[in-house]
Design a protein around this motif. Structure first.
Motif, mmCIF file in Angstrom:
data_model
loop_
_atom_site.group_PDB
_atom_site.id
_atom_site.type_symbol
_atom_site.label_atom_id
_atom_site.label_comp_id
_atom_site.label_asym_id
_atom_site.label_seq_id
_atom_site.Cartn_x
_atom_site.Cartn_y
_atom_site.Cartn_z
ATOM 1 N N ILE A 1 0.791 -1.109 -0.690
ATOM 2 C CA ILE A 1 0.108 0.016 0.561
ATOM 3 C C ILE A 1 0.652 1.123 -0.227
ATOM 4 C CG2 ILE A 1 -2.091 1.566 1.250
ATOM 5 C CD1 ILE A 1 -2.632 -1.294 2.221
ATOM 6 N N ARG A 2 0.171 2.080 -0.915
ATOM 7 C CA ARG A 2 1.284 3.417 -0.877
ATOM 8 C C ARG A 2 0.422 4.582 -0.085
ATOM 9 N NH1 ARG A 2 5.621 4.988 -4.925
ATOM 10 N NH2 ARG A 2 5.949 7.104 -4.411
ATOM 11 N N CYS A 3 0.928 5.135 0.193
ATOM 12 C CA CYS A 3 0.482 6.634 -0.064
ATOM 13 C C CYS A 3 1.237 7.837 -0.119
ATOM 14 C CB CYS A 3 -0.276 7.126 1.563
ATOM 15 S SG CYS A 3 -0.589 8.016 2.066
ATOM 16 N N SER B 1 8.424 4.927 3.493
ATOM 17 C CA SER B 1 8.232 4.081 4.763
ATOM 18 C C SER B 1 9.571 4.329 4.496
ATOM 19 C CB SER B 1 7.667 2.785 3.899
ATOM 20 O OG SER B 1 8.182 2.381 4.459
ATOM 21 N N GLY C 1 3.486 15.371 10.936
ATOM 22 C CA GLY C 1 4.581 15.431 10.794
ATOM 23 C C GLY C 1 5.183 16.673 10.481
ATOM 24 N N HIS D 1 5.844 16.511 2.593
ATOM 25 C CA HIS D 1 5.462 15.660 1.482
ATOM 26 C C HIS D 1 5.551 13.886 1.880
ATOM 27 C CE1 HIS D 1 10.139 15.263 1.407
ATOM 28 N NE2 HIS D 1 10.265 16.241 1.816
ATOM 29 N N VAL E 1 -6.707 2.219 4.303
ATOM 30 C CA VAL E 1 -7.371 2.761 4.712
ATOM 31 C C VAL E 1 -8.320 4.269 3.077
ATOM 32 C CG1 VAL E 1 -8.330 5.961 6.482
ATOM 33 C CG2 VAL E 1 -7.282 3.149 6.578
ATOM 34 N N ASN F 1 6.914 3.878 12.824
ATOM 35 C CA ASN F 1 7.066 4.441 11.339
ATOM 36 C C ASN F 1 8.541 4.817 11.775
ATOM 37 O OD1 ASN F 1 5.264 4.738 10.775
ATOM 38 N ND2 ASN F 1 4.070 6.732 11.096
ATOM 39 N N PHE F 2 9.677 4.668 12.534
ATOM 40 C CA PHE F 2 11.350 4.760 12.901
ATOM 41 C C PHE F 2 11.928 3.570 12.915
ATOM 42 C CE2 PHE F 2 10.860 9.431 14.982
ATOM 43 C CZ PHE F 2 9.836 9.889 14.189
ATOM 44 N N ASN G 1 4.637 -4.170 5.736
ATOM 45 C CA ASN G 1 4.012 -3.289 7.065
ATOM 46 C C ASN G 1 5.261 -4.008 7.898
ATOM 47 O OD1 ASN G 1 2.565 -5.353 8.246
ATOM 48 N ND2 ASN G 1 1.006 -4.473 6.964
HETATM 49 C C1 FAD Z 1 11.096 12.436 5.625
HETATM 50 C C2 FAD Z 1 10.388 11.871 6.333
HETATM 51 C C3 FAD Z 1 10.065 12.089 7.207
HETATM 52 C C4 FAD Z 1 9.265 11.605 8.767
HETATM 53 N N1 FAD Z 1 9.119 12.882 9.816
HETATM 54 C C5 FAD Z 1 8.087 11.736 10.758
HETATM 55 C C6 FAD Z 1 7.141 12.581 11.783
HETATM 56 O O1 FAD Z 1 7.424 13.662 11.911
HETATM 57 N N2 FAD Z 1 6.911 12.781 12.255
HETATM 58 C C7 FAD Z 1 6.871 11.386 12.953
HETATM 59 O O2 FAD Z 1 5.640 10.299 13.087
HETATM 60 N N3 FAD Z 1 7.170 10.141 11.456
HETATM 61 C C8 FAD Z 1 7.726 10.843 10.408
HETATM 62 N N4 FAD Z 1 7.979 10.029 9.844
HETATM 63 C C9 FAD Z 1 8.122 8.750 9.374
HETATM 64 C C10 FAD Z 1 6.227 8.363 8.771
HETATM 65 O O3 FAD Z 1 5.350 8.641 9.403
HETATM 66 C C11 FAD Z 1 6.407 6.522 7.742
HETATM 67 O O4 FAD Z 1 7.557 7.136 6.930
HETATM 68 C C12 FAD Z 1 5.270 7.032 7.830
HETATM 69 O O5 FAD Z 1 5.364 5.594 7.592
HETATM 70 C C13 FAD Z 1 4.973 7.874 6.000
HETATM 71 O O6 FAD Z 1 4.113 7.101 5.430
HETATM 72 P P1 FAD Z 1 3.427 7.512 3.789
HETATM 73 O O7 FAD Z 1 2.540 7.120 3.966
HETATM 74 O O8 FAD Z 1 4.751 8.393 3.304
HETATM 75 O O9 FAD Z 1 4.585 5.846 3.933
HETATM 76 P P2 FAD Z 1 4.275 4.774 2.835
HETATM 77 O O10 FAD Z 1 5.266 4.522 1.969
HETATM 78 O O11 FAD Z 1 3.274 5.619 1.511
HETATM 79 O O12 FAD Z 1 3.504 3.620 3.339
HETATM 80 C C14 FAD Z 1 4.182 3.597 4.812
HETATM 81 C C15 FAD Z 1 3.237 2.458 5.475
HETATM 82 O O13 FAD Z 1 1.882 2.955 6.045
HETATM 83 C C16 FAD Z 1 0.654 1.444 4.830
HETATM 84 N N5 FAD Z 1 -0.398 2.983 4.937
HETATM 85 C C17 FAD Z 1 -0.045 4.295 4.395
HETATM 86 N N6 FAD Z 1 -1.057 4.617 3.901
HETATM 87 C C18 FAD Z 1 -1.995 3.840 4.258
HETATM 88 C C19 FAD Z 1 -3.724 3.912 4.045
HETATM 89 N N7 FAD Z 1 -4.394 4.641 3.454
HETATM 90 N N8 FAD Z 1 -4.087 2.817 4.151
HETATM 91 C C20 FAD Z 1 -3.508 1.647 5.162
HETATM 92 N N9 FAD Z 1 -1.846 1.408 4.945
HETATM 93 C C21 FAD Z 1 -1.090 1.986 5.323
HETATM 94 C C22 FAD Z 1 1.018 0.793 4.979
HETATM 95 O O14 FAD Z 1 1.422 -0.046 4.778
HETATM 96 C C23 FAD Z 1 2.717 1.196 4.080
HETATM 97 O O15 FAD Z 1 3.173 0.081 3.698
HETATM 98 C C24 FAD Z 1 9.400 11.277 8.243
HETATM 99 C C25 FAD Z 1 9.536 9.460 7.427
HETATM 100 C C26 FAD Z 1 10.075 10.555 6.486
HETATM 101 C C27 FAD Z 1 10.665 9.955 5.238
#
Ligand code: FAD
Length: 480
Positions: A78-80, A84, A139, A143, A206, A424-425, A461
């Motif tokens: 799943i990609r939002c 990740s 966060g 982006h 979601v 998430n970290f 995940n």
């Molecule tokens: C530059 C950067 C800054 C960050 N800053 C913060 C911060 O300030 N605070 C913090 O808490 N975290 C932070 N993070 C960590 C961040 O919360 C995680 O990397 C998170 O997974 C990113 O979400 P995404 O939707 O972009 O990722 P994606 O890679 O798109 O998704 C990650 C995973 O989340 C799940 N997911 C995403 N969307 C859905 C959906 N709609 N339904 C079901 N599952 C879903 C899936 O399992 C997916 O594999 C940061 C990360 C980065 C890279």
């Protein structure tokens, strides 16, 4: 891992044929225009090639993609926002359910509430909520995807004032593994509502978040750099100061090499420093004394205080974490920051292997600390110090140095940490730490997972493996 004999391309072709007749969004295969751009995720460590990217336009598209995935048994990501750190939003040979066309945000200013689609970036949510003078606590980089961030918990500038992102969610709508549309909130499907607040992408896709908002349009930000010799006293001061700090104040510390820019005093450039970023969300006059004290340990020429529009605060770190670089992370909590831990940190900052690699520290507490440990699936809230070792570098030749530095330092610090980790970290090689992330909540997590996703369709995940599940898939996950 058992792998069925059908080649990966046949699985994705089968899914493609099923979706071709009913899918309204984009179906991108390796030969499609736009595929190369669409397959790239933020962390350059993961150069994977999915067999199919299904870019959904609405809930029905998501249902069809999930139905096809379950039918064919294809590995599904799943990609939002694609941020990740562990690379879970892509895979080799399987299918990516891409939500990047689902970014609608609806704000109800009077009720101080919003609903937004499952593919939103933090920037999409911030822009719409600020139009009404309101904020959703999330966060620090605009982006980042709201989907992954909220489902894992979500920490940021406003965590102490308003709680974690997941604490501000009142309801979710999702497509579960049997392709049903399910809603959950404090009265409907309560176990699922509990699990989604911290449980990551384990339970379905979601499609909508329903959240609470708060009034806020500006903050005061003070920043400063403490030279190497002052890092130990700074950390000692910080740990005492934060214990009684008001919830309007958030003070993050990054240990790193100072950037080689005009904004940094000449004698600090390229040298180990502690960067302080302190925000105050209340009345600026009331915050002045706190900010002055917090910055008293910084080099005077490096201190800068200003009132910032909230949207500026939310985007000011965007360029520090560009797409496509290589990143590796390990994280943990400390109940107390002992002198021996500070010694290790001071030693480590002198050996940082890349100019953008850093040791990030935040102090939680405040509103986030007031939510009971069992109220949500999110990890430990009682250990206020959260640390993230984040290596950030350019090319594969520096992989070993950066990854080795993070792992080595983590192993030294680990005995002083409280068991637990913010999902998430986490990196992709830490699946053995997932039960640790949920502590006493693990059994309940497994029960909810086993009910909603008994065949572990959503396994890319920080995976909660369902009871009695035996791995069977047509594709395999390749390591970075
Ligand atoms: C530059 C950067 C800054 C960050 N800053 C913060 C911060 O300030 N605070 C913090 O808490 N975290 C932070 N993070 C960590 C961040 O919360 C995680 O990397 C998170 O997974 C990113 O979400 P995404 O939707 O972009 O990722 P994606 O890679 O798109 O998704 C990650 C995973 O989340 C799940 N997911 C995403 N969307 C859905 C959906 N709609 N339904 C079901 N599952 C879903 C899936 O399992 C997916 O594999 C940061 C990360 C980065 C890279």
């Amino acid at each position: 891992m058992k792998v069925k004999s059908m080649p990966t391309t046949s699985a994705s072709e089968e899914v493609y044929r099923f979706l071709q007749e009913r899918f309204k969004g984009d179906l991108l295969r390796p030969q499609s225009a736009g595929y190369e751009q669409a397959r790239v995720i933020w962390n350059g460590m993961f150069d994977r090639k999915p067999g199919l990217i299904a870019r959904c336009t609405d809930v029905t598209d998501v249902q069809n993609a999930v139905r096809a995935a379950a039918k064919v048994g294809i590995l599904t990501a799943i990609r939002c926002g694609g941020h990740s750190l562990a690379g879970f939003s892509t895979c080799d040979g399987g299918m990516v359910i891409d939500l990047s066309r689902m970014r609608q945000v609806e704000v109800d200013p009077g009720a101080r509430r919003a609903r937004f689609a499952g593919g939103c970036l933090l920037g999409s949510v911030d822009g719409a909520t600020q139009n009404a003078g309101l904020v959703f606590p999330s966060g620090v980089v605009s982006h980042t995807g709201a989907g992954g961030l909220i489902l894992g918990g979500g920490t940021g500038w406003l965590t102490r004032r308003f709680g974690l992102s997941c604490d501000n969610v009142e309801g979710f709508t999702l497509v579960t593994a049997d392709s049903s549309v399910v809603r959950c909130n404090s009265t409907e499907n309560q176990d699922l509502f509990w699990a989604l607040r911290g449980g990551g992408g384990n339970f379905g896709v979601v499609t909508e978040f329903q959240v609470r908002l708060h009034p806020l349009t500006t903050v005061v930000l003070s920043e400063g750099l403490t030279p190497e010799a002052g890092i130990r006293p700074l950390l000692e001061f910080w740990r005492e100061f934060m214990a009684d700090a008001p919830i309007d104040l958030k003070w993050n510390i990054d240990l790193r090499l100072a950037p080689q820019t005009d904004k940094v005093p000449v004698q600090l450039r390229g040298r180990p420093v502690a960067g302080s970023s302190v925000i105050w969300t209340g009345d600026p006059e009331a915050g002045r004394a706190y900010l002055d004290r917090a910055l008293s340990q910084s080099h005077p020429d490096s201190v800068r205080t200003r009132i910032l529009p909230f949207l500026t605060l939310q985007t000011m770190a965007d360029s520090d974490f560009p797409h496509g670089r290589r990143y590796y992370t390990k994280s943990g909590y400390f109940t107390a920051l002992k002198d021996s831990t500070i010694d290790l940190l001071v030693e480590a900052v002198a050996t940082i292997p890349s100019p953008d690699t850093q040791i990030e520290f935040a102090y939680l507490g405040g509103a986030a600390g007031q939510v009971g440990a069992d109220e949500t699936a999110f990890g430990d809230r009682s250990a206020p110090f959260i640390m993230n070792l984040l290596a950030n570098w350019q090319g594969p030749s520096a992989d070993a140095g950066n990854i080795g530095w993070v792992r080595g330092l983590f192993n030294k610090l680990r005995p002083a940490m409280k068991p637990g980790v913010y999902i998430n970290f986490m990196s992709g090689d830490e699946q053995d730490r997932v039960p640790e992330a949920y502590h006493q909540r693990w059994d309940r997590m497994v029960t909810v997972k086993s009910h909603y996703d008994p065949k572990n369709l959503f396994r890319l995940n920080q995976n909660v493996v369902p009871r009695d599940f035996h791995h069977q898939t047509r594709t395999s996950i390749s390591s970075p």
